[in-house]
Write a protein that holds these residues in place. Structure first.
Motif, mmCIF file in Angstrom:
data_model
loop_
_atom_site.group_PDB
_atom_site.id
_atom_site.type_symbol
_atom_site.label_atom_id
_atom_site.label_comp_id
_atom_site.label_asym_id
_atom_site.label_seq_id
_atom_site.Cartn_x
_atom_site.Cartn_y
_atom_site.Cartn_z
ATOM 1 N N LEU A 20 0.834 -1.214 0.000
ATOM 2 C CA LEU A 20 0.000 0.000 0.000
ATOM 3 C C LEU A 20 0.862 1.255 0.000
ATOM 4 O O LEU A 20 0.568 2.221 -0.712
ATOM 5 C CB LEU A 20 -0.904 0.020 1.233
ATOM 6 N N LEU A 21 1.944 1.232 0.790
ATOM 7 C CA LEU A 21 2.817 2.406 0.823
ATOM 8 C C LEU A 21 3.519 2.613 -0.512
ATOM 9 O O LEU A 21 3.589 3.733 -1.025
ATOM 10 C CB LEU A 21 3.846 2.275 1.950
ATOM 11 N N CYS A 22 4.022 1.517 -1.109
ATOM 12 C CA CYS A 22 4.673 1.640 -2.417
ATOM 13 C C CYS A 22 3.682 2.150 -3.461
ATOM 14 O O CYS A 22 4.014 3.011 -4.283
ATOM 15 C CB CYS A 22 5.243 0.294 -2.867
ATOM 16 N N LEU A 23 2.469 1.607 -3.399
ATOM 17 C CA LEU A 23 1.446 2.033 -4.361
ATOM 18 C C LEU A 23 1.134 3.516 -4.199
ATOM 19 O O LEU A 23 1.034 4.262 -5.175
ATOM 20 C CB LEU A 23 0.178 1.197 -4.159
ATOM 21 N N ALA A 24 1.009 3.949 -2.935
ATOM 22 C CA ALA A 24 0.749 5.368 -2.684
ATOM 23 C C ALA A 24 1.899 6.210 -3.223
ATOM 24 O O ALA A 24 1.693 7.274 -3.813
ATOM 25 C CB ALA A 24 0.574 5.608 -1.185
ATOM 26 N N GLY A 25 3.124 5.725 -3.039
ATOM 27 C CA GLY A 25 4.282 6.442 -3.541
ATOM 28 C C GLY A 25 4.278 6.514 -5.056
ATOM 29 O O GLY A 25 4.470 7.583 -5.646
ATOM 30 N N LEU A 26 4.020 5.385 -5.696
ATOM 31 C CA LEU A 26 3.999 5.338 -7.169
ATOM 32 C C LEU A 26 2.938 6.285 -7.725
ATOM 33 O O LEU A 26 3.151 6.920 -8.763
ATOM 34 C CB LEU A 26 3.723 3.910 -7.655
ATOM 35 N N SER A 27 1.801 6.381 -7.027
ATOM 36 C CA SER A 27 0.714 7.221 -7.551
ATOM 37 C C SER A 27 1.042 8.705 -7.495
ATOM 38 O O SER A 27 0.372 9.507 -8.138
ATOM 39 C CB SER A 27 -0.588 6.974 -6.781
ATOM 40 N N THR A 28 2.055 9.074 -6.683
ATOM 41 C CA THR A 28 2.384 10.501 -6.614
ATOM 42 C C THR A 28 3.349 10.922 -7.727
ATOM 43 O O THR A 28 3.598 12.096 -7.911
ATOM 44 C CB THR A 28 3.058 10.855 -5.263
ATOM 45 N N ILE A 29 3.895 9.950 -8.465
ATOM 46 C CA ILE A 29 4.828 10.286 -9.547
ATOM 47 C C ILE A 29 4.034 10.851 -10.720
ATOM 48 O O ILE A 29 3.061 10.238 -11.162
ATOM 49 C CB ILE A 29 5.612 9.035 -9.998
ATOM 50 N N PRO A 30 4.426 12.035 -11.213
ATOM 51 C CA PRO A 30 3.681 12.598 -12.345
ATOM 52 C C PRO A 30 3.776 11.681 -13.564
ATOM 53 O O PRO A 30 4.879 11.244 -13.907
ATOM 54 C CB PRO A 30 4.398 13.925 -12.616
ATOM 55 N N PRO A 31 2.649 11.356 -14.197
ATOM 56 C CA PRO A 31 2.644 10.423 -15.322
ATOM 57 C C PRO A 31 3.559 10.868 -16.461
ATOM 58 O O PRO A 31 4.085 10.039 -17.200
ATOM 59 C CB PRO A 31 1.183 10.404 -15.785
ATOM 60 N N GLU A 32 3.774 12.212 -16.599
ATOM 61 C CA GLU A 32 4.596 12.708 -17.703
ATOM 62 C C GLU A 32 6.011 12.129 -17.631
ATOM 63 O O GLU A 32 6.657 11.914 -18.642
ATOM 64 C CB GLU A 32 4.697 14.244 -17.683
ATOM 65 N N LEU A 33 6.474 11.922 -16.397
ATOM 66 C CA LEU A 33 7.828 11.389 -16.219
ATOM 67 C C LEU A 33 7.993 10.041 -16.921
ATOM 68 O O LEU A 33 8.984 9.798 -17.597
ATOM 69 C CB LEU A 33 8.116 11.213 -14.723
ATOM 70 N N PHE A 34 6.979 9.183 -16.729
ATOM 71 C CA PHE A 34 7.034 7.868 -17.376
ATOM 72 C C PHE A 34 7.016 8.035 -18.890
ATOM 73 O O PHE A 34 7.714 7.356 -19.630
ATOM 74 C CB PHE A 34 5.843 7.008 -16.947
ATOM 75 N N GLU A 35 6.174 8.988 -19.311
ATOM 76 C CA GLU A 35 6.007 9.250 -20.746
ATOM 77 C C GLU A 35 7.351 9.680 -21.360
ATOM 78 O O GLU A 35 7.813 9.108 -22.352
ATOM 79 C CB GLU A 35 4.958 10.370 -20.914
ATOM 80 N N VAL A 36 7.980 10.651 -20.703
ATOM 81 C CA VAL A 36 9.272 11.159 -21.182
ATOM 82 C C VAL A 36 10.305 10.035 -21.219
ATOM 83 O O VAL A 36 11.030 9.867 -22.209
ATOM 84 C CB VAL A 36 9.772 12.310 -20.268
ATOM 85 N N ALA A 37 10.333 9.241 -20.153
ATOM 86 C CA ALA A 37 11.306 8.149 -20.081
ATOM 87 C C ALA A 37 11.078 7.159 -21.219
ATOM 88 O O ALA A 37 12.018 6.670 -21.838
ATOM 89 C CB ALA A 37 11.187 7.444 -18.731
ATOM 90 N N ARG A 38 9.788 6.896 -21.520
ATOM 91 C CA ARG A 38 9.461 5.933 -22.573
ATOM 92 C C ARG A 38 9.932 6.459 -23.938
ATOM 93 O O ARG A 38 10.518 5.738 -24.740
ATOM 94 C CB ARG A 38 7.945 5.686 -22.582
ATOM 95 N N ILE A 39 9.677 7.768 -24.154
ATOM 96 C CA ILE A 39 10.072 8.376 -25.425
ATOM 97 C C ILE A 39 11.602 8.343 -25.571
ATOM 98 O O ILE A 39 12.134 8.073 -26.640
ATOM 99 C CB ILE A 39 9.543 9.836 -25.511
ATOM 100 N N ASP A 40 12.279 8.556 -24.429
ATOM 101 C CA ASP A 40 13.742 8.508 -24.458
ATOM 102 C C ASP A 40 14.290 7.097 -24.570
ATOM 103 O O ASP A 40 15.498 6.888 -24.561
ATOM 104 C CB ASP A 40 14.330 9.179 -23.203
ATOM 105 N N GLY A 41 13.399 6.128 -24.611
ATOM 106 C CA GLY A 41 13.829 4.753 -24.827
ATOM 107 C C GLY A 41 14.250 4.009 -23.577
ATOM 108 O O GLY A 41 15.013 3.048 -23.641
#
Lengths: 276, 295
Positions: free
Chosen positions: B176-197
């Protein structure tokens, strides 16, 4: 699109398997509670009771092994603790959040660190002190101890909620001639109701589940439900059926609360970790 | 500030402070007083002052040292397992939430039920599951062709059985704590990382773990303190046995004080536990709030 469907299905399968595995011990004890003696002792195990019975439940509410008085004790102790801890903690948290209290950071830190204290470290002196003043084996005594152990978390949680309140609302109320107490009662408290809910749930949960203090500080009269459940062990032939039924009766309210108020529970578990 | 307000703030704050002093600080001072005596509540004669003998005795007591070792071992093992499993499971639930799967919230609530159940009841359930003759665990093992295991009966295995139950119950908390932590990460970060390969392992190592670090630390802190004072689970499953193979610090102190009635000795043990606890808590709190300003 097709790839996405496969991914979704796989994810569902994984999540359902994880969830099932996690609660499988609880399902097992639930099924056991409805079994007759022969089925409980059967090898290979009988998974689903073929002759479901309520006898295990009847045996814990009636007769010589009745647990009803202990369940009653636990309800009284849990509700009283919850109510009193909420009142004291709300006042303290409000005081810390809204006034300048000297050395308040240190005091708050001290309060929070009492939460870290191992219960075993205070239970010995409490036992001796309670014996001297006649609080041993009384509901009053146990309630007093439980309040002390729940105050740190309650104060911490409530002060997080109070600090989030916008100052303007209160300032406006003061200008309109609101006194400190009516400000708290009519303006601030309704706004921190979610915090109160979190505190109430966690205090109830702690009190309803607590074993160590109750084991040592109560005896025949004020014995709590968990202590009476713990007595199933330590005998040669454990009465598994009534043990399972008692377990179900004990965890039923907890599970109901979890489902109804999960929003607050998750907030209580994670709020301190995320916001500060 | 008016004089009135100055008085009022103490009306708010003092009841809690006085209450906590009376019920935590005062008993601890009383405990110090007992710990330097021979007090035994089963004996009629008055206790004698013996200085620090109890403490010296404890540090030579092999059972106490075993209890310390066991507590340390089960804490480290449980927490590593809970964190690794919790994080992996949190990622699955996180993926589910991101794909907006129906019923993920409900599954998560059901998944976390074990941690809402008291360790006492959870331990009793496992006492039944691990029972050598009618337990379902050994039956399932036999289906897979394994010999039966003496879960609580063997000095080599009992502590691992305790860890297993402990991890089973508390992994949901870390998840639950990890999930709460993951949910606070802005989704754009994942998006940018994905685009950067960036691959999934890079995403975990460079985005997820660093950003949920604080939540993880708080979770670890809470669980370390929980394990440090572990009592219910051991009390109800093994009672510290066989031998002293699952003896924990709390269990040891309980037995000394309330089964052998050596309250002086027990109080001394509880003081050592308290001191260890304070040191541990200080280290943990510093490591969590370390560079950031506290509160």
């Amino acid at each position: 699109m097709r790839k996405r469907e496969i991914k979704t299905t796989l994810l569902y399968v994984v999540l359902i398997l994880i969830t099932f595995l996690s609660i499988s011990p609880l399902i097992w004890i639930f099924l056991t509670a409805f079994k007759i003696r022969r089925e409980i002792f059967a090898i290979p195990p009988v998974w689903i009771p073929k002759l479901p019975t309520l006898n295990n439940f009847i045996s814990i509410f009636t007769g010589g092994f009745s647990r009803t008085p202990f369940i009653y004790n636990s309800i009284i102790i849990s509700l009283s603790t919850t109510l009193l801890a909420m009142v004291i903690a709300t006042m303290a948290a409000y005081g810390f959040a809204k006034f300048r209290v000297p050395r308040s950071k240190d005091i708050e830190f001290w309060i929070l660190s009492t939460r870290m204290m191992p219960p075993i470290a205070v239970v010995i002196p409490l036992f001796l002190l309670f014996r001297n003043v006649g609080l041993l084996d009384t509901k009053r005594g146990l309630i007093m101890v439980y309040i002390a152990f729940n105050l740190p978390f309650a104060i911490w949680m409530m002060s997080i909620f109070f600090r989030q309140l916008p100052r303007e609302i209160e300032e406006a109320a003061v200008i309109d001639g609101c006194s400190t107490f009516s400000l708290l009662r009519y303006i601030s408290l309704p706004l921190v109701a979610p915090g109160l809910a979190v505190v109430a749930i966690f205090t109830f949960y702690f009190t309803w589940n607590e074993l160590l203090f109750a084991l040592i500080l109560t005896g025949r009269v004020a014995k709590t439900f968990p202590v009476s459940i713990s007595e199933f062990r330590g005998v040669v032939n454990i009465r598994w059926g009534p043990m399972a039924a008692s377990s179900i009766v004990h965890i039923a309210p907890v599970i109901v609360i979890t489902f109804l108020l999960q929003k607050y529970i998750i907030a209580g578990l994670t709020l301190g970790a995320i916001k500060k | 500030m008016s004089k009135n307000a100055r008085v009022i703030k103490y009306v708010f704050v003092l009841p809690a402070i006085i209450y906590l002093i009376l019920l935590t600080i005062y008993p601890l001072i009383y405990s110090l007083k007992i710990s330097v005596t021979t007090l035994n509540i089963a004996r009629p004669y008055p206790p004698q002052y013996i200085g620090l003998s109890n403490f010296v005795e404890l540090l030579k007591d092999s059972i106490f040292l075993t209890a310390m070792k066991n507590t340390f071992f089960l804490t480290v093992l449980s927490i590593c397992a809970e964190f690794i499993l919790g994080f992996i499971i949190a990622r699955f639930f996180f993926m589910g939430a991101n794909l907006k799967l129906k019923g993920v919230g409900l599954l998560r609530t059901i998944y976390m039920l074990p941690m809402m159940v008291t360790p006492l009841v959870f331990g009793l359930i496992w006492l039944y599951i691990f029972n050598p003759t009618l337990g379902v665990a050994n039956y399932l093992l036999s289906l897979l062709g394994f010999p039966p295991i003496s879960w609580f009966g063997s000095t080599n295995i009992a502590l691992y059985s305790i860890v297993l139950i402990n991890v089973w119950e508390w992994t949901p908390f870390m998840m639950l704590l990890c999930l709460a932590g993951l949910s606070t990460i802005p989704p754009e970060l994942f998006e940018v990382a994905r685009i950067d390969g960036a691959g999934w392992h890079q995403s975990i190592a460079f985005i997820e773990l660093p950003l949920v670090r604080r939540v993880i630390l708080i979770g670890l802190m809470i669980r370390i303190m929980d394990n440090f004072r572990l009592f219910d689970l051991v009390y109800v499953t093994t009672g510290g046995g066989p031998g002293s193979s699952t003896e924990t610090l709390s269990m040891f102190t309980y037995r000394q004080s309330f089964m052998f009635f050596n309250v002086g000795y027990g109080a001394a043990a509880s003081i050592i536990i308290l001191i260890l606890g304070i040191i541990l808590a200080q280290i943990l709190i510093k490591s969590v709030w370390g560079k950031e300003e506290y509160a």
